[in-house]
Each structure stands twice: as structure tokens, then as C-alpha cells.
Design a protein around this motif. Structure first.
Motif, PDB file in Angstrom:
ATOM      1  N   THR A  74       0.814  -1.213   0.000  1.00  0.00           N
ATOM      2  CA  THR A  74       0.000   0.000   0.000  1.00  0.00           C
ATOM      3  C   THR A  74       0.847   1.262   0.000  1.00  0.00           C
ATOM      4  N   GLY A  75       2.102   1.162   0.422  1.00  0.00           N
ATOM      5  CA  GLY A  75       2.970   2.330   0.472  1.00  0.00           C
ATOM      6  C   GLY A  75       2.665   3.259   1.633  1.00  0.00           C
ATOM      7  N   MET A  76       1.947   2.768   2.620  1.00  0.00           N
ATOM      8  CA  MET A  76       1.639   3.653   3.752  1.00  0.00           C
ATOM      9  C   MET A  76       2.866   3.864   4.630  1.00  0.00           C
ATOM     10  N   ARG A  77       2.821   4.926   5.392  1.00  0.00           N
ATOM     11  CA  ARG A  77       3.901   5.246   6.319  1.00  0.00           C
ATOM     12  C   ARG A  77       3.760   4.411   7.587  1.00  0.00           C
ATOM     13  N   VAL A  78       4.850   4.288   8.334  1.00  0.00           N
ATOM     14  CA  VAL A  78       4.855   3.487   9.563  1.00  0.00           C
ATOM     15  C   VAL A  78       3.845   4.029  10.567  1.00  0.00           C
ATOM     16  N   GLY A  79       3.780   5.335  10.727  1.00  0.00           N
ATOM     17  CA  GLY A  79       2.829   5.940  11.663  1.00  0.00           C
ATOM     18  C   GLY A  79       1.391   5.672  11.266  1.00  0.00           C
ATOM     19  N   GLU A  80       1.136   5.643   9.963  1.00  0.00           N
ATOM     20  CA  GLU A  80      -0.209   5.346   9.483  1.00  0.00           C
ATOM     21  C   GLU A  80      -0.574   3.895   9.774  1.00  0.00           C
ATOM     22  N   LEU A  81       0.386   3.000   9.604  1.00  0.00           N
ATOM     23  CA  LEU A  81       0.147   1.589   9.904  1.00  0.00           C
ATOM     24  C   LEU A  81      -0.156   1.400  11.380  1.00  0.00           C
ATOM     25  N   GLY A 113      -3.113  11.600   8.277  1.00  0.00           N
ATOM     26  CA  GLY A 113      -1.686  11.306   8.293  1.00  0.00           C
ATOM     27  C   GLY A 113      -0.850  12.565   8.193  1.00  0.00           C
ATOM     28  N   LYS A 114       0.286  12.448   7.570  1.00  0.00           N
ATOM     29  CA  LYS A 114       1.253  13.530   7.467  1.00  0.00           C
ATOM     30  C   LYS A 114       0.656  14.773   6.799  1.00  0.00           C
ATOM     31  N   LEU A 115      -0.188  14.552   5.794  1.00  0.00           N
ATOM     32  CA  LEU A 115      -0.763  15.678   5.057  1.00  0.00           C
ATOM     33  C   LEU A 115      -2.134  16.097   5.605  1.00  0.00           C
ATOM     34  N   HIS A 116      -2.488  15.581   6.771  1.00  0.00           N
ATOM     35  CA  HIS A 116      -3.713  15.954   7.476  1.00  0.00           C
ATOM     36  C   HIS A 116      -4.975  15.687   6.664  1.00  0.00           C
ATOM     37  N   ASN A 117      -5.008  14.547   6.001  1.00  0.00           N
ATOM     38  CA  ASN A 117      -6.218  14.162   5.280  1.00  0.00           C
ATOM     39  C   ASN A 117      -6.441  12.661   5.403  1.00  0.00           C
ATOM     40  N   ASP A 118      -7.711  12.293   5.409  1.00  0.00           N
ATOM     41  CA  ASP A 118      -8.066  10.870   5.371  1.00  0.00           C
ATOM     42  C   ASP A 118      -7.968  10.400   3.932  1.00  0.00           C
TER      43      ASP A 118
END
Length: 171
Positions: free
Chosen positions: A52-59, A81-86
Motif C-alpha cells: 500500500t505504500g503507507m507510512r509506519v505511523g499510518e500503519l 496522516g502527514k498531510l492531514h487528510n483521510d
């Protein structure tokens, strides 16, 4: 130089290095080792990062009800996430099956997170890094950082003809 360096602005700017990614043979070895990993939780975590290419914090922040059905497929709801969007990421059927299998083995979530430690707490970044590194050791490909999986997904997608706009929207 005519004088001693005093300020950081006195130093010339360094070139930005290109993001590190796994080349095709290395990525293949990594994913082959992951496919036979007997630790279901580790396999799910690393598969989600790689596919999915998600970031560790998102996981680490995924909620237990993150998989939703939209149209004729499943999507993974990734919260702010990082860009403040769902965002809703399309899920491969094998990931949907892997998540269902993990939830059946894990039982009811105590923390409300999809992935949680044995004590019911959500995972921290360092543990996720160790999980990725463990798979890299099993594959004998050297050290692999979780963010490399994100760059690998993007690079492989570009090499297979996906547009930059689609990749940007995905990531």
C-alpha cells in the motif's frame, strides 16, 4: 574561502540524494521471504507497508474497522496522516484475506487498533522497523528500512507505466 565558516549558510548546499528503493530482484527476494513468513502479524504488517505504500505511523494508527467495502472492492481507511487528510486505499484481495485471517486468530481488539501487541497496546515505530528488518534478514537482502518499501512501490509502479498523478494520489 576568504574567511572562516561561521554560519550554516556559509556552507554550500548539498545535493538531495535520491530516495532509496529496492530494485526488482531484491524486492522479489524480499516479498518471497515475506510470503513464507510463519509469523502472521509480522507478515500482515510488512505486506501492508509494501503493497500500500503507507507510512509506519499510518500503519500503527490503523483502526480495527479500517477495511471498508466500497463498490465492488475493499478499501483501507487510512486516518489523518502527514498531510492531514483521510484517504481510502484500494486493497488487493490477498490483503483482505490476510487481514481477515489475522483478525480471526487475534480475536477481539483490546485497543481498537487493527494491529496490536500481545499486551493489547498499539505498535510503536521501532517495533515495526524491527519487523521489516527481520524479513530482510530472512530474505538475505541486507538492511531494509520501512520507508524504502514506500519508495519501492512508487518506483515499481512508475516502471510499469503508472502515471505520476496516480502514484501521488495513491501515496
Amino acid at each position: 574561502p576568504a574567511r572562516l565558516f561561521i554560519y550554516m549558510s556559509d556552507f554550500p548546499a548539498l545535493d538531495e540524494p535520491l530516495p532509496k528503493f529496492l530494485d526488482d530482484p531484491t524486492a522479489y527476494k524480499f516479498m518471497a521471504a515475506l510470503a513464507v513468513d510463519t509469523n502472521l502479524r509480522r507478515r500482515l504488517m510488512v505486506e501492508l507497508l509494501a503493497r500500500t505504500g503507507m507510512r509506519v505511523g499510518e500503519l500503527a494508527g490503523l483502526q480495527d474497522d479500517a477495511v471498508v467495502r466500497k463498490g465492488d472492492g475493499h478499501r483501507l481507511h487510512i486516518p489523518i496522516g502527514k498531510l492531514h487528510n483521510d484517504r481510502y486505499m484500494p486493497l488487493l484481495p490477498m490483503l483482505v484475506d490476510l487481514i481477515a485471517e489475522y483478525k480471526a486468530v487475534r480475536g477481539r481488539s483490546r485497543s481498537g487498533h487493527l494491529l496490536e501487541r500481545d499486551d493489547g497496546q498499539p505498535f510503536d515505530r521501532r517495533t515495526i522497523h524491527r519487523y521489516v528488518d527481520r524479513v530482510a534478514k530472512l530474505a538475505d537482502v541486507g538492511h531494509v528500512h520501512p520507508h524504502q518499501l514506500r519508495h519501492t512501490l512508487a518506483t515499481l509502479s512508475i516502471n510499469r507505466g503508472m502515471s505520476l498523478e496516480a502514484i501521488a494520489a495513491l501515496l
